[in-house]
Design a protein around this motif. Structure first.
Motif, PDB file in Angstrom:
ATOM      1  N   GLU A 238      48.751 -86.444  38.800  1.00  6.83           N
ATOM      2  CA  GLU A 238      47.950 -85.595  37.934  1.00  6.83           C
ATOM      3  C   GLU A 238      48.086 -84.045  38.546  1.00  6.83           C
ATOM      4  O   GLU A 238      48.263 -83.174  37.388  1.00  6.83           O
ATOM      5  N   ARG A 239      48.336 -83.760  39.563  1.00  7.66           N
ATOM      6  CA  ARG A 239      48.413 -82.537  40.195  1.00  7.66           C
ATOM      7  C   ARG A 239      49.735 -81.726  39.529  1.00  7.66           C
ATOM      8  O   ARG A 239      50.015 -80.967  39.404  1.00  7.66           O
ATOM      9  N   LYS A 240      50.627 -82.959  39.385  1.00  7.46           N
ATOM     10  CA  LYS A 240      52.078 -82.448  38.782  1.00  7.46           C
ATOM     11  C   LYS A 240      51.857 -82.533  37.368  1.00  7.46           C
ATOM     12  O   LYS A 240      53.128 -82.393  36.757  1.00  7.46           O
ATOM     13  N   GLY A 241      50.937 -82.549  36.662  1.00  6.74           N
ATOM     14  CA  GLY A 241      50.730 -82.575  35.195  1.00  6.74           C
ATOM     15  C   GLY A 241      50.610 -83.778  34.512  1.00  6.74           C
ATOM     16  O   GLY A 241      51.017 -83.841  33.352  1.00  6.74           O
ATOM     17  N   VAL A 242      50.833 -84.842  35.207  1.00  5.30           N
ATOM     18  CA  VAL A 242      50.905 -86.274  34.601  1.00  5.30           C
ATOM     19  C   VAL A 242      49.517 -86.528  34.180  1.00  5.30           C
ATOM     20  O   VAL A 242      48.454 -86.430  34.567  1.00  5.30           O
ATOM     21  N   THR A 243      49.501 -87.162  32.765  1.00  3.42           N
ATOM     22  CA  THR A 243      48.326 -87.332  31.910  1.00  3.42           C
ATOM     23  C   THR A 243      48.307 -89.081  32.276  1.00  3.42           C
ATOM     24  O   THR A 243      49.289 -89.480  31.740  1.00  3.42           O
ATOM     25  N   ILE A 244      47.309 -89.608  32.950  1.00  6.13           N
ATOM     26  CA  ILE A 244      47.039 -90.872  33.057  1.00  6.13           C
ATOM     27  C   ILE A 244      45.976 -91.495  31.905  1.00  6.13           C
ATOM     28  O   ILE A 244      44.782 -90.940  32.148  1.00  6.13           O
ATOM     29  N   HIS A 245      46.561 -92.004  31.005  1.00  4.91           N
ATOM     30  CA  HIS A 245      45.525 -92.688  30.178  1.00  4.91           C
ATOM     31  C   HIS A 245      44.882 -93.874  30.705  1.00  4.91           C
ATOM     32  O   HIS A 245      45.380 -94.866  30.528  1.00  4.91           O
ATOM     33  N   HIS A 246      44.070 -93.848  31.507  1.00  5.83           N
ATOM     34  CA  HIS A 246      43.324 -95.086  32.334  1.00  5.83           C
ATOM     35  C   HIS A 246      42.419 -95.864  31.219  1.00  5.83           C
ATOM     36  O   HIS A 246      41.944 -95.400  30.294  1.00  5.83           O
ATOM     37  N   ARG A 247      42.546 -97.069  31.554  1.00  5.17           N
ATOM     38  CA  ARG A 247      41.741 -98.080  30.526  1.00  5.17           C
ATOM     39  C   ARG A 247      42.058 -98.015  29.013  1.00  5.17           C
ATOM     40  O   ARG A 247      41.405 -97.849  28.392  1.00  5.17           O
ATOM     41  N   ALA A 248      43.486 -97.557  28.810  1.00  7.19           N
ATOM     42  CA  ALA A 248      43.776 -97.294  27.581  1.00  7.19           C
ATOM     43  C   ALA A 248      44.614 -98.621  27.084  1.00  7.19           C
ATOM     44  O   ALA A 248      45.644 -99.064  27.952  1.00  7.19           O
ATOM     45  N   SER A 249      44.244 -99.211  25.928  1.00  3.17           N
ATOM     46  CA  SER A 249      45.164-100.201  25.423  1.00  3.17           C
ATOM     47  C   SER A 249      46.263 -99.418  24.239  1.00  3.17           C
ATOM     48  O   SER A 249      45.582 -98.737  23.539  1.00  3.17           O
ATOM     49  N   LEU A 250      47.334 -99.975  24.097  1.00  4.22           N
ATOM     50  CA  LEU A 250      48.252 -99.510  23.195  1.00  4.22           C
ATOM     51  C   LEU A 250      47.907-100.103  21.846  1.00  4.22           C
ATOM     52  O   LEU A 250      47.880-101.101  21.840  1.00  4.22           O
ATOM     53  N   VAL A 251      47.709 -99.358  20.821  1.00  6.40           N
ATOM     54  CA  VAL A 251      47.697 -99.668  19.567  1.00  6.40           C
ATOM     55  C   VAL A 251      49.009-100.121  18.782  1.00  6.40           C
ATOM     56  O   VAL A 251      49.277-100.929  18.287  1.00  6.40           O
ATOM     57  N   SER A 252      49.684 -98.843  18.939  1.00  6.26           N
ATOM     58  CA  SER A 252      51.148 -98.911  18.248  1.00  6.26           C
ATOM     59  C   SER A 252      51.954 -97.924  18.766  1.00  6.26           C
ATOM     60  O   SER A 252      51.487 -97.151  19.629  1.00  6.26           O
TER      61      SER A 252
END
Ligand SMILES: Cc1cc2nc3c(=O)[nH]c(=O)nc-3n(C[C@H](O)[C@H](O)[C@H](O)COP(=O)(O)OP(=O)(O)OC[C@H]3O[C@@H](n4cnc5c(N)ncnc54)[C@H](O)[C@@H]3O)c2cc1C
Length: 503
Positions: A238-252
């Motif tokens: 995250e410090r290097k700018g990565v956005t982590i979508h935690h507890r996210a499910s892919l819809v499409s």
């Protein structure tokens, strides 16, 4: 008298690390070996896999260090081009292929005093009957029949796909397509926060040219590791700018022109649609055994449709399997050990079952994470009382000198006088080196105390491990009573209802 009723003694299908190791070990026994490969020598151990991704990881780390501002120098005009990075990766993989080619060339005919030989046959193999393969050269269409007394299936694995996502290899990629990118994408979403997904998130964020999003179904990345390990790795991403979508499910996820549009649903209920330039689907691997016609020759599958393998032997006694195709643990080291073991069983070496105990692994994240044995969550699941010591790299001179103090060593031992090592995690520079000594100690079931007395060179990161051991014995140079944020020492046992209790 050797039985020469068939063309070969041992035929190995697949020249990745498992197959290459099986072929070489069979050669040791003086066998006539055939090695069949449909693609490039080295398989995923070299191309689009272990060696290529690790080369890219090393280069990305060099780049990141070169562009840091806290090392007493400031570099200007440092440029990075994805094509040039891939060229360096190709140089690494070519080197490995050259080694393999040289060895296969020199062992193609028996050496003076050694009857063994290895014949490399190019093409796609399938069984015609239990002792015969048909190998078809995909380019010329030429077919060749190979008869052999025994076989090792070492055909590896490939990226898993999802029915609703079309991986086109241009905009939506899997790990086989990384090097086909013509430049660093401006943005990249990675589906799957397992080891490979997190490694590529690390690589692209190290190069700093790509905005990376990581879709993680779970509460935290690397859920199989303890929370402190996962926390450090995710906060560094995250410090290097990565956005982590935690507890996210892919819809499409779909290609839209030259971009990707994906929609995720958050655990809180809301949906979000995001556009990025490229997507990397990294959701595991599936074994390569379709097309081998295994059902025809009676090789049994499990209920889950995997190869039924007992200590590398399939249900057909002269047919063995090794490496990723068995889908137990997908690692080069395991594939090689299984390949060698299968060869030894075929060639009648003294029999000793394979053991996966004391398996050590390394994840190429930021920092690198080396692991052996169990972690805290596993110990607690199994209700094993233990003592744990955590020693931060902030107190390790070598890490201080390298200006790389992100990381820690964590050691779990039995809660008794013996203090046998249950497991260890090392996060930080040279983590893989730190774990080696412990691996040896676990292998020989020795007490952790012996590590306290070793004479280490100075400065070495292993000194952190040594003081960590001393901390368990109450004799450390740095005291947990003083460095409360950097040193942790606790004892975990269990209440009658099984709840862990830490003191
Ligand atoms: C991105 C990535 C990073 C990785 N990083 C690491 C790492 O850091 N450390 C680590 O230990 N492991 C790592 N791995 C895992 C490692 O690459 C595999 O575990 C290893 O390559 C398995 O070796 P194998 O020989 O079983 O299979 P493979 O390497 O897949 O080789 C199988 C070979 O069989 C050939 N083949 C398949 N079917 C046929 C057929 N019908 N006829 C003829 N030939 C056939 C294929 O062409 C291939 O060359 C990584 C994997 C990936 C994808």
């Amino acid at each position: 008298m050797p039985d020469t009723s068939r063309e070969f003694d041992v035929t190995v299908i697949g020249a990745g690390p498992s197959g290459f190791a099986a072929a070489m070990r069979s050669w040791d026994f003086g066998k006539r070996v055939c090695l069949v490969e449909r693609g490039r020598l080295g398989g995923a151990g070299v191309h689009n896999g272990a060696l290529s991704s690790k080369t890219m990881w090393e280069l990305s780390r060099d780049y990141r260090n070169a562009t840091r501002r806290d090392r007493g120098f400031t570099t200007t005009g440092v440029e990075v081009h994805f094509g040039a990075v891939c060229e360096a990766v190709r140089m690494a993989t070519d080197t490995k292929v050259e080694h393999m080619t040289r060895q296969l060339r020199e062992l193609a005919t028996p050496l003076p005093g050694h009857p063994g030989s290895i014949t490399l046959v190019r093409g796609q193999a399938k069984f015609v009957d239990a002792h015969t393969l048909q190998v078809e050269d995909p380019e010329t269409g030429e077919r060749r029949s190979i008869s052999s007394h025994a076989f090792v299936i070492a055909t590896g694995s490939r990226p898993r796909t999802l029915p609703d996502i079309h991986v086109d290899g241009e905009v939506i990629l899997d790990s086989d397509h990384i090097e086909s990118l013509s430049r660093f994408p401006k943005s990249l979403v990675i589906l799957g926060a397992g080891v490979v997904g997190c490694e590529y998130a690390t690589i692209f964020s190290n190069f700093g040219q790509t905005k990376v999003n990581l879709i993680d179904r779970a509460e935290r990345i690397l859920p199989f590791e303890d929370a402190d390990v996962s926390r450090l790795c995710s906060s560094n991403l995250e410090r290097k700018g990565v956005t982590i979508h935690h507890r996210a499910s892919l819809v499409s996820m779909r290609r839209d022109g030259d971009e990707v549009e994906y929609t995720i649903e958050h655990a809180t209920g809301g949906r979000e649609t995001i556009r990025v330039e490229r997507a990397l689907v990294s959701i595991g691997r599936v074994p390569n055994f379709e097309g081998l016609e295994l059902a025809k020759i009676g090789v049994a599958m499990t209920d889950k449709g995997q190869l039924q393998v007992d200590d590398t032997q399939t249900s057909v006694p002269h047919i063995y399997a090794a490496g990723d195709v068995t889908l137990d643990i997908a690692l080069v080291s395991i594939g090689e050990i299984e390949g060698r073991h299968a060869a030894e069983r075929i060639c009648g070496a003294p029999y000793q079952p394979l053991s996966y105990d004391n398996l050590s692994t390394i994840m190429f994240l930021d920092p690198e994470v080396a692991a052996i044995g169990i972690n805290e969550q596993e110990a607690q699941k199994r209700r094993i009382p233990y003592r744990v010591a955590v020693y931060n790299y902030a107190l390790v001179n070598r890490a201080i000198a390298m200006r790389a103090t992100d990381g820690f060593v964590k050691l779990l031992v039995t809660d008794d006088e013996e203090m046998r090592i249950l497991g260890m995690r090392a996060l930080g520079v040279h983590a893989s080196t730190t774990i080696e000594g412990v691996s040896l100690m676990m292998q020989s079931n020795r007490s952790v105390r012996e590590l306290a007395e070793l004479l280490h060179p100075h400065p070495a990161v292993t000194e952190g491990l040594q003081d960590c051991v001393r901390m368990l014995m109450g004799t450390s140079i740095h005291k947990p009573e003083v460095f409360r944020n950097d040193l942790r020492l606790s004892r975990v046992d269990y209440a009658p209802d099984g709840a862990p209790h830490s003191s």
